[in-house]
Design a protein around this motif. Structure first.
Motif, PDB file in Angstrom:
ATOM      1  N   ARG A 108      33.296  43.668  39.927  1.00 43.90           N
ATOM      2  CA  ARG A 108      32.257  42.831  40.530  1.00 43.90           C
ATOM      3  C   ARG A 108      32.041  41.531  39.755  1.00 43.90           C
ATOM      4  NH1 ARG A 108      27.613  44.587  39.607  1.00 43.90           N
ATOM      5  NH2 ARG A 108      26.580  43.371  41.218  1.00 43.90           N
ATOM      6  N   ARG A 109      32.264  41.573  38.462  1.00 43.36           N
ATOM      7  CA  ARG A 109      31.991  40.407  37.629  1.00 43.36           C
ATOM      8  C   ARG A 109      33.123  39.379  37.656  1.00 43.36           C
ATOM      9  NH1 ARG A 109      29.971  44.795  33.985  1.00 43.36           N
ATOM     10  NH2 ARG A 109      27.720  44.856  34.322  1.00 43.36           N
ATOM     11  N   LYS A 110      34.188  39.708  38.359  1.00 46.74           N
ATOM     12  CA  LYS A 110      35.275  38.746  38.546  1.00 46.74           C
ATOM     13  C   LYS A 110      35.323  38.337  40.016  1.00 46.74           C
ATOM     14  CE  LYS A 110      38.140  40.464  34.755  1.00 46.74           C
ATOM     15  NZ  LYS A 110      37.726  39.418  33.805  1.00 46.74           N
ATOM     16  N   SER A 111      35.802  37.134  40.274  1.00 40.61           N
ATOM     17  CA  SER A 111      35.943  36.684  41.656  1.00 40.61           C
ATOM     18  C   SER A 111      37.163  37.344  42.280  1.00 40.61           C
ATOM     19  CB  SER A 111      36.095  35.162  41.704  1.00 40.61           C
ATOM     20  OG  SER A 111      37.329  34.772  41.114  1.00 40.61           O
ATOM     21  N   LEU A 112      37.218  37.345  43.585  1.00 42.32           N
ATOM     22  CA  LEU A 112      38.380  37.899  44.276  1.00 42.32           C
ATOM     23  C   LEU A 112      39.645  37.150  43.880  1.00 42.32           C
ATOM     24  CD1 LEU A 112      39.656  39.793  46.334  1.00 42.32           C
ATOM     25  CD2 LEU A 112      38.991  38.164  48.132  1.00 42.32           C
ATOM     26  N   SER A 113      39.557  35.841  43.733  1.00 35.26           N
ATOM     27  CA  SER A 113      40.735  35.054  43.350  1.00 35.26           C
ATOM     28  C   SER A 113      41.219  35.446  41.952  1.00 35.26           C
ATOM     29  CB  SER A 113      40.430  33.559  43.412  1.00 35.26           C
ATOM     30  OG  SER A 113      39.400  33.210  42.509  1.00 35.26           O
ATOM     31  N   GLU A 114      40.283  35.749  41.028  1.00 34.95           N
ATOM     32  CA  GLU A 114      40.677  36.189  39.691  1.00 34.95           C
ATOM     33  C   GLU A 114      41.404  37.533  39.757  1.00 34.95           C
ATOM     34  OE1 GLU A 114      37.706  34.925  36.276  1.00 34.95           O
ATOM     35  OE2 GLU A 114      36.604  35.697  38.012  1.00 34.95           O
ATOM     36  N   LEU A 115      40.881  38.440  40.539  1.00 31.40           N
ATOM     37  CA  LEU A 115      41.500  39.756  40.663  1.00 31.40           C
ATOM     38  C   LEU A 115      42.894  39.641  41.296  1.00 31.40           C
ATOM     39  CD1 LEU A 115      38.417  41.854  41.833  1.00 31.40           C
ATOM     40  CD2 LEU A 115      39.497  41.881  39.574  1.00 31.40           C
ATOM     41  N   LYS A 116      43.031  38.756  42.268  1.00 29.54           N
ATOM     42  CA  LYS A 116      44.340  38.553  42.876  1.00 29.54           C
ATOM     43  C   LYS A 116      45.324  37.940  41.889  1.00 29.54           C
ATOM     44  CE  LYS A 116      43.048  38.212  47.760  1.00 29.54           C
ATOM     45  NZ  LYS A 116      42.981  37.347  48.978  1.00 29.54           N
ATOM     46  N   GLU A 117      44.826  37.055  41.016  1.00 26.07           N
ATOM     47  CA  GLU A 117      45.672  36.484  39.967  1.00 26.07           C
ATOM     48  C   GLU A 117      46.193  37.576  39.038  1.00 26.07           C
ATOM     49  OE1 GLU A 117      44.968  32.401  37.999  1.00 26.07           O
ATOM     50  OE2 GLU A 117      42.963  33.081  38.612  1.00 26.07           O
ATOM     51  N   LEU A 118      45.303  38.480  38.653  1.00 25.13           N
ATOM     52  CA  LEU A 118      45.697  39.569  37.770  1.00 25.13           C
ATOM     53  C   LEU A 118      46.732  40.468  38.442  1.00 25.13           C
ATOM     54  CD1 LEU A 118      42.175  40.473  36.332  1.00 25.13           C
ATOM     55  CD2 LEU A 118      44.066  39.434  35.074  1.00 25.13           C
ATOM     56  N   LYS A 119      46.542  40.731  39.705  1.00 26.65           N
ATOM     57  CA  LYS A 119      47.519  41.522  40.456  1.00 26.65           C
ATOM     58  C   LYS A 119      48.867  40.812  40.489  1.00 26.65           C
ATOM     59  CE  LYS A 119      49.363  44.320  43.521  1.00 26.65           C
ATOM     60  NZ  LYS A 119      49.839  45.681  43.160  1.00 26.65           N
ATOM     61  N   SER A 120      48.871  39.537  40.773  1.00 28.97           N
ATOM     62  CA  SER A 120      50.122  38.760  40.839  1.00 28.97           C
ATOM     63  C   SER A 120      50.807  38.679  39.479  1.00 28.97           C
ATOM     64  CB  SER A 120      49.849  37.353  41.363  1.00 28.97           C
ATOM     65  OG  SER A 120      49.351  37.393  42.682  1.00 28.97           O
ATOM     66  N   ALA A 121      49.995  38.714  38.409  1.00 33.26           N
ATOM     67  CA  ALA A 121      50.550  38.604  37.065  1.00 33.26           C
ATOM     68  C   ALA A 121      51.142  39.920  36.565  1.00 33.26           C
ATOM     69  CB  ALA A 121      49.469  38.129  36.095  1.00 33.26           C
ATOM     70  N   GLY A 122      50.957  40.986  37.326  1.00 31.62           N
ATOM     71  CA  GLY A 122      51.596  42.246  36.953  1.00 31.62           C
ATOM     72  C   GLY A 122      50.684  43.433  36.768  1.00 31.62           C
ATOM     73  N   GLU A 159      40.726  44.727  48.084  1.00 31.59           N
ATOM     74  CA  GLU A 159      41.108  43.464  48.708  1.00 31.59           C
ATOM     75  C   GLU A 159      42.117  42.708  47.850  1.00 31.59           C
ATOM     76  OE1 GLU A 159      39.062  39.640  51.003  1.00 31.59           O
ATOM     77  OE2 GLU A 159      37.802  41.213  50.128  1.00 31.59           O
ATOM     78  N   ALA A 160      41.994  42.875  46.531  1.00 30.85           N
ATOM     79  CA  ALA A 160      42.934  42.202  45.620  1.00 30.85           C
ATOM     80  C   ALA A 160      44.264  42.936  45.528  1.00 30.85           C
ATOM     81  CB  ALA A 160      42.314  42.083  44.233  1.00 30.85           C
ATOM     82  N   GLY A 161      44.316  44.166  46.036  1.00 33.37           N
ATOM     83  CA  GLY A 161      45.563  44.931  45.998  1.00 33.37           C
ATOM     84  C   GLY A 161      45.769  45.698  44.707  1.00 33.37           C
ATOM     85  N   ILE A 162      44.712  45.891  43.914  1.00 35.81           N
ATOM     86  CA  ILE A 162      44.814  46.646  42.670  1.00 35.81           C
ATOM     87  C   ILE A 162      44.548  48.121  42.960  1.00 35.81           C
ATOM     88  CG2 ILE A 162      43.894  46.968  40.354  1.00 35.81           C
ATOM     89  CD1 ILE A 162      43.042  44.002  40.414  1.00 35.81           C
ATOM     90  N   GLU A 163      45.574  48.932  42.850  1.00 34.83           N
ATOM     91  CA  GLU A 163      45.415  50.362  43.092  1.00 34.83           C
ATOM     92  C   GLU A 163      44.435  50.936  42.074  1.00 34.83           C
ATOM     93  OE1 GLU A 163      48.147  54.438  43.451  1.00 34.83           O
ATOM     94  OE2 GLU A 163      49.103  52.461  43.376  1.00 34.83           O
ATOM     95  N   THR A 164      43.557  51.835  42.545  1.00 35.97           N
ATOM     96  CA  THR A 164      42.503  52.344  41.675  1.00 35.97           C
ATOM     97  C   THR A 164      42.427  53.859  41.723  1.00 35.97           C
ATOM     98  OG1 THR A 164      41.227  50.325  42.050  1.00 35.97           O
ATOM     99  CG2 THR A 164      40.058  52.178  41.094  1.00 35.97           C
ATOM    100  N   LEU A 165      42.320  54.461  40.538  1.00 31.67           N
ATOM    101  CA  LEU A 165      42.057  55.893  40.409  1.00 31.67           C
ATOM    102  C   LEU A 165      40.617  56.051  39.955  1.00 31.67           C
ATOM    103  CD1 LEU A 165      44.231  58.672  38.816  1.00 31.67           C
ATOM    104  CD2 LEU A 165      41.832  58.427  38.166  1.00 31.67           C
ATOM    105  N   LEU A 166      39.834  56.761  40.751  1.00 31.89           N
ATOM    106  CA  LEU A 166      38.434  57.021  40.403  1.00 31.89           C
ATOM    107  C   LEU A 166      38.295  58.439  39.862  1.00 31.89           C
ATOM    108  CD1 LEU A 166      36.280  55.520  43.315  1.00 31.89           C
ATOM    109  CD2 LEU A 166      36.937  54.476  41.144  1.00 31.89           C
ATOM    110  N   SER A 167      37.667  58.556  38.704  1.00 33.17           N
ATOM    111  CA  SER A 167      37.366  59.873  38.154  1.00 33.17           C
ATOM    112  C   SER A 167      35.895  60.193  38.386  1.00 33.17           C
ATOM    113  CB  SER A 167      37.689  59.917  36.656  1.00 33.17           C
ATOM    114  OG  SER A 167      36.952  58.927  35.960  1.00 33.17           O
TER     115      SER A 167
END
Length: 290
Positions: A108-122, A159-167
């Motif tokens: 939540r504390r990052k923008s969608l564009s930041e999260l997408k950047e992280l996804k694109s970066a690997g 939305e950013a495409g970051i796969e997430t595992l919730l515990s």
């Protein structure tokens, strides 16, 4: 490679190399947890992280999976994380996966564009602790997160495409709030639709606030039967296409696989345990510290 303090990683990351990127946990108030009680949250100097990455390259001729530790690595600044991911990509071109710990509020504390950047970066995947979907339980354990915030954070990750595992933790509502805990957790998971989930049975960690609450009678441990009934409710009412990591060492029934394909098999094992497992008759939960 240098590690400070106790080091943790998900059991699903057993074959990953560990790169300590942050120290401690940015929350570190959860009553049930003492994983990072030995250190305060800090983002490591990037040059020190780079040195560890370079040393790891000298040690390991082939690296398929990398996991960034400590808790809540996603809390670090985006430009810092992008530099780390770039270094990893160039140092380990053969790697197929880079994962980290993240709080749902960190999304939540990052923008969608930041999260997408992280996804694109690997960045491939994030592990996040939901713990419970019940607002009362979340408040009691001092998670510093509401169900609404959890939904918002998960939506951004998806939305950013970051796969997430919730515990999340069977029994975290205690003996008196078991039903509310599992009903609300299941409801929230159906909304959030994480790609993977990892339920585990509650274990009281030595030295935690919850341990003292148990001693003082403020938190009454659930029974073994309640743990099994919580898992039964979850399996009967969860309707999402997710991978189920139900094989934590503290779980009474061990099972894993894609939920929609394995639901009937999972339920059969839980029902058998309820009917015939001697542990189900035990009024005291039997789990072990991490």
């Amino acid at each position: 490679m240098n590690y400070e303090g106790k080091v943790y990683r998900p059991w699903t990351e057993a074959k990953s190399i560990l790169i300590q990127t942050t120290l401690g946990c940015s929350i570190n108030t959860c009553t049930f947890c003492n994983m990072f009680s030995d250190k305060r949250f800090k983002v490591r100097d990037i040059e020190d992280v780079f040195k560890d990455i370079e040393e790891a390259r000298l040690i390991y001729p082939y690296v398929e999976s990398i996991f960034l530790i400590d808790g809540n690595v996603m809390a670090a600044r985006t430009d810092y994380l992008l530099k780390i991911l770039d270094k990893l990509r160039h140092t380990f071109p053969e790697s197929r996966k880079v994962s980290l710990y993240s709080g749902l509020n960190d999304f939540r504390r990052k923008s969608l564009s930041e999260l997408k950047e992280l996804k694109s970066a690997g960045l491939t995947m994030a592990y996040a602790g939901l713990e419970s979907g019940d607002a009362v339980v979340l408040d009691n354990i001092k998670k510093r997160m509401t169900p609404e915030q959890a939904i918002e954070g998960m939506a951004l990750a998806k939305e950013a495409g970051i796969e997430t595992l919730l515990s999340f933790i069977f029994g975290l509502g205690g003996r008196d709030r078991s039903r509310e805990h599992i009903v609300e957790t299941t409801r929230l998971l159906n909304i959030m639709k994480p790609e993977q989930i990892a339920p585990m049975a509650l274990a009281i960690q030595p030295g935690t606030v919850m341990e003292q609450e148990v001693k003082d009678g403020k938190f009454v441990m659930p029974t073994q039967l309640q743990i099994l009934e919580e898992e039964k409710y979850l399996l009967e009412n969860l309707n999402i296409d997710t991978f189920y990591w139900g094989d934590h060492g503290n779980n009474i029934v061990t099972q894993k696989g894609f939920l929609l394909d394995s639901r009937e098999q999972f339920l059969a094992k839980v029902n058998r345990a309820i009917a015939s497992n001697p542990m189900a008759k035990d009024s005291v939960i039997q789990t072990f510290a991490w």
